[in-house]
Design a protein around this motif. Structure first.
Motif, mmCIF file in Angstrom:
data_model
loop_
_atom_site.group_PDB
_atom_site.id
_atom_site.type_symbol
_atom_site.label_atom_id
_atom_site.label_comp_id
_atom_site.label_asym_id
_atom_site.label_seq_id
_atom_site.Cartn_x
_atom_site.Cartn_y
_atom_site.Cartn_z
ATOM 1 N N ALA A 1 0.819 -1.216 0.000
ATOM 2 C CA ALA A 1 0.000 0.000 0.000
ATOM 3 C C ALA A 1 0.851 1.263 0.000
ATOM 4 N N THR A 2 1.950 1.252 0.727
ATOM 5 C CA THR A 2 2.735 2.484 0.879
ATOM 6 C C THR A 2 4.059 2.445 0.129
ATOM 7 N N GLY A 3 4.493 1.257 -0.264
ATOM 8 C CA GLY A 3 5.779 1.137 -0.952
ATOM 9 C C GLY A 3 6.966 1.277 -0.009
ATOM 10 N N ARG A 4 6.721 1.370 1.283
ATOM 11 C CA ARG A 4 7.845 1.437 2.225
ATOM 12 C C ARG A 4 7.920 0.142 3.037
ATOM 13 N N ARG A 5 9.076 -0.030 3.685
ATOM 14 C CA ARG A 5 9.248 -1.243 4.491
ATOM 15 C C ARG A 5 8.228 -1.273 5.614
ATOM 16 N N LEU A 6 7.732 -2.478 5.870
ATOM 17 C CA LEU A 6 6.784 -2.655 6.976
ATOM 18 C C LEU A 6 7.504 -2.352 8.279
ATOM 19 N N ARG A 7 6.819 -1.633 9.159
ATOM 20 C CA ARG A 7 7.442 -1.258 10.431
ATOM 21 C C ARG A 7 6.831 -2.074 11.568
ATOM 22 N N LEU A 8 7.704 -2.633 12.361
ATOM 23 C CA LEU A 8 7.249 -3.496 13.448
ATOM 24 C C LEU A 8 7.706 -2.932 14.789
ATOM 25 N N SER A 9 6.898 -3.154 15.809
ATOM 26 C CA SER A 9 7.383 -2.893 17.161
ATOM 27 C C SER A 9 7.311 -4.190 17.946
ATOM 28 N N VAL A 10 8.184 -4.303 18.933
ATOM 29 C CA VAL A 10 8.203 -5.473 19.808
ATOM 30 C C VAL A 10 8.186 -4.942 21.237
ATOM 31 N N ILE A 11 7.114 -5.248 21.958
ATOM 32 C CA ILE A 11 6.968 -4.720 23.310
ATOM 33 C C ILE A 11 7.431 -5.791 24.301
ATOM 34 N N GLY A 12 8.448 -5.457 25.080
ATOM 35 C CA GLY A 12 9.039 -6.436 26.003
ATOM 36 C C GLY A 12 10.253 -7.051 25.351
ATOM 37 N N THR A 13 11.432 -6.837 25.956
ATOM 38 C CA THR A 13 12.655 -7.329 25.301
ATOM 39 C C THR A 13 13.400 -8.330 26.174
ATOM 40 N N GLY A 14 12.678 -9.307 26.684
ATOM 41 C CA GLY A 14 13.298 -10.454 27.369
ATOM 42 C C GLY A 14 13.801 -11.439 26.315
ATOM 43 N N TYR A 15 13.926 -12.725 26.698
ATOM 44 C CA TYR A 15 14.417 -13.751 25.766
ATOM 45 C C TYR A 15 13.609 -13.741 24.483
ATOM 46 N N LEU A 16 12.281 -13.711 24.649
ATOM 47 C CA LEU A 16 11.396 -13.774 23.482
ATOM 48 C C LEU A 16 11.458 -12.491 22.657
ATOM 49 N N GLY A 17 11.247 -11.342 23.307
ATOM 50 C CA GLY A 17 11.132 -10.080 22.576
ATOM 51 C C GLY A 17 12.435 -9.643 21.935
ATOM 52 N N ALA A 18 13.535 -9.744 22.667
ATOM 53 C CA ALA A 18 14.822 -9.307 22.107
ATOM 54 C C ALA A 18 15.158 -10.160 20.887
ATOM 55 N N THR A 19 14.900 -11.454 20.988
ATOM 56 C CA THR A 19 15.202 -12.341 19.860
ATOM 57 C C THR A 19 14.275 -12.051 18.691
ATOM 58 N N HIS A 20 12.994 -11.847 18.972
ATOM 59 C CA HIS A 20 12.045 -11.573 17.889
ATOM 60 C C HIS A 20 12.409 -10.264 17.180
ATOM 61 N N ALA A 21 12.747 -9.231 17.981
ATOM 62 C CA ALA A 21 13.084 -7.935 17.387
ATOM 63 C C ALA A 21 14.313 -8.060 16.483
ATOM 64 N N ALA A 22 15.359 -8.722 16.999
ATOM 65 C CA ALA A 22 16.592 -8.848 16.209
ATOM 66 C C ALA A 22 16.354 -9.702 14.963
ATOM 67 N N ALA A 23 15.547 -10.746 15.097
ATOM 68 C CA ALA A 23 15.282 -11.624 13.947
ATOM 69 C C ALA A 23 14.480 -10.884 12.874
ATOM 70 N N MET A 24 13.535 -10.073 13.289
ATOM 71 C CA MET A 24 12.726 -9.326 12.317
ATOM 72 C C MET A 24 13.591 -8.299 11.575
ATOM 73 N N ALA A 25 14.536 -7.663 12.286
ATOM 74 C CA ALA A 25 15.451 -6.723 11.624
ATOM 75 C C ALA A 25 16.351 -7.483 10.644
#
Ligand code: UGA
Length: 460
Positions: free
Chosen positions: A17-41
């Protein structure tokens, strides 16, 4: 906030729709969140990670992982250096930035109850909903009791600014600590509950790489998605308690539970994984998840599951007592003023996590009975010290076993499995016993070196 345009874009990260990269947020950066955020980047998305702890945010922003997780530091540094990954304490900033928000906060056991404490999940969804400035998909990844998603969806609808398209879906996470990076980048399934066609499209875009590689994408309703997650952990816990109950029969009957498990594992309907008998399960997930399931099943009147989970929990906790009893017996009936070397503090290898660690539970139990306990863990010494400061922590395997009457192997780190039993026996009191509470040592080598060897359900 600066616009990030330098990183390469790939088709799957760009929003049509916008032609730009999808932007994600990850709330909570424990084992799960920090890994999910880094993997998505790593996959090419623009990601902001949010945490209420400024020290954690500062560390992650500097490319430092505040816990031990193999492979994650490299992934984090790559993400931060690429400009696609950053961290903040400001939830409003994340709400204004992202199109898809992943809620990865903890759901610990409520004090004095088996139920899950949902206050962090509720705060994350309510906070996001309040601050939204554009259409957004709010995705729960935290493990929650069935029914939570529907309740939160109604709450989010109440709070979110009128005129915006704001939807909620549940996308449980199945990653294992110690293998979190691999499990996040190449999951064995993606489960999505409660997504509309729009939400489904967005999440298929997020997981496009995995789906293209053949990972099943299971779209279902909210309660089913919530229950898939807790059922998976309940099943794994049941498997472990089953083999531990069998190991007790093996002890009494003179059979060998490891050979038995190998033989069972050849049956593809059973499988060999999670059939290692020993000290049982711990950590931040399995114990609290089976209790939360027990609690929720009770509320729903599903009593057979309550009884089953109660038995699984009891068998598991009994393993800790069983190992304490073995140590007492090896010391001739009392551990008072006896030296006990404990190898392992983490709840399993490849992590420094000591939450509900069976190893520390046993070490502390022996300490309370008057034993002089020296613990060594390759990674979890500092985390252990924080929750059980009264125990003594050595700096090496050698230090832990020196002068010991009994040595307990409580976490199956490779360096314990490959240690030289003859060299270690020279450091202990003469005639020392090793209690291999993870059935992980090469038994013959330890016996030949002169150790008195005891395993759980290990006839040899
Ligand atoms: C567990 C699940 O395996 C993940 O799929 C799930 O995503 C995660 O919980 C979660 O809910 O977040 P994890 O807590 O990292 O992952 O640990 P596991 O590898 O499952 O091990 C749990 C415990 O079981 C450990 O204490 C381990 O020593 C014990 N275990 C495992 C056994 O005693 N015997 C076995 O055969 C296997």
């Amino acid at each position: 906030m600066t616009e990030q345009t330098d990183a390469p874009t790939t088709d799957e990260t760009v929003e049509p729709a916008t032609g730009r990269r999808l932007r994600l947020s990850v709330i909570g950066t424990g084992y799960l969140g920090a890994t999910h955020a880094a993997a998505m980047a790593e996959l090419g998305f623009d990601v902001v990670g949010v945490d209420v702890d400024p020290a954690k945010v500062a560390a992650l922003s500097a490319g430092e992982v505040p816990f031990y997780e193999p492979g994650l530091p490299e992934l984090l540094v790559r993400g931060v250096d690429s400009g696609r990954l950053r961290f903040t304490t400001d939830l409003a900033e994340a709400a204004a930035f992202a199109d898809v928000h992943f809620v990865c906060v903890g759901t610990p056991q409520r004090p004095g109850s088996n139920g899950a404490d949902l206050r962090y999940v509720e705060a994350a969804f309510e906070g996001l909903a309040q601050h939204l400035t554009h259409d957004a998909l709010l995705v729960g990844k935290s493990t929650v009791p069935v029914g939570t998603g529907a309740r939160l969806a109604a709450r989010v609808r109440e709070i979110a600014p009128a005129g915006l398209r704001v939807e909620l879906a549940w996308n449980p996470e199945f990653l294992r600590e110690g293998k979190a990076v691999q499990d996040t980048l190449t999951p064995d399934r993606v489960v999505v509950g409660g997504a509309s066609e729009w939400g489904d499209d967005l999440l298929r875009q997020v997981y496009a790489r995995a789906v293209a590689d053949g990972t099943p994408f299971i779209a279902t309703d909210l309660p089913t998605a919530e229950l898939v997650k807790v059922s998976a952990n309940a099943f794994l816990a049941t498997k472990i308690s089953f083999i531990n109950a069998i190991s007790q029969v093996c002890d009494k009957a003179g059979a060998d539970v490891t050979v038995l498990a190998d033989a069972l594992g050849h049956d593809v309907r059973i499988g060999r994984q999670f059939l290692n008998a020993g000290l049982g399960f711990g950590g931040g997930c399995l114990p609290k998840d089976i209790r939360a399931l027990m609690h929720r099943a009770g509320e729903l009147g599903a009593d057979s599951l309550v009884d089953l989970m109660q038995d699984v929990d009891e068998i598991n906790m009994w393993q800790r007592q069983r190992v304490i009893d073995m140590a007492v017996q090896a010391c001739g009936g009392s551990v008072l003023n006896r030296r006990i070397g404990v190898l392992g503090a983490a709840f399993k290898p490849d992590t420094d996590d000591v939450r509900d660690s069976p190893a520390l539970n046993v070490a502390a139990g022996l300490h309370l009975r008057g034993a002089q306990v020296v613990v060594f863990d390759p990674k979890a010494g500092d985390t252990g010290k924080r929750i059980f400061p009264s125990l003594t922590y050595g700096a090496s395997t050698e230090e832990a076993v020196t002068g010991a009457d009994v040595v307990l192997v409580l976490t199956e780190w490779p360096e314990f499995r490959t240690a030289d039993p003859s060299a270690l026996l020279e450091l202990t009191k003469p005639g020392a016993t090793v209690i291999d509470a993870r059935n992980c040592l090469p038994v013959d080598a330890w016996r030949e070196a002169g150790w008195t060897y005891r395993g759980l359900g290990a006839a040899r």
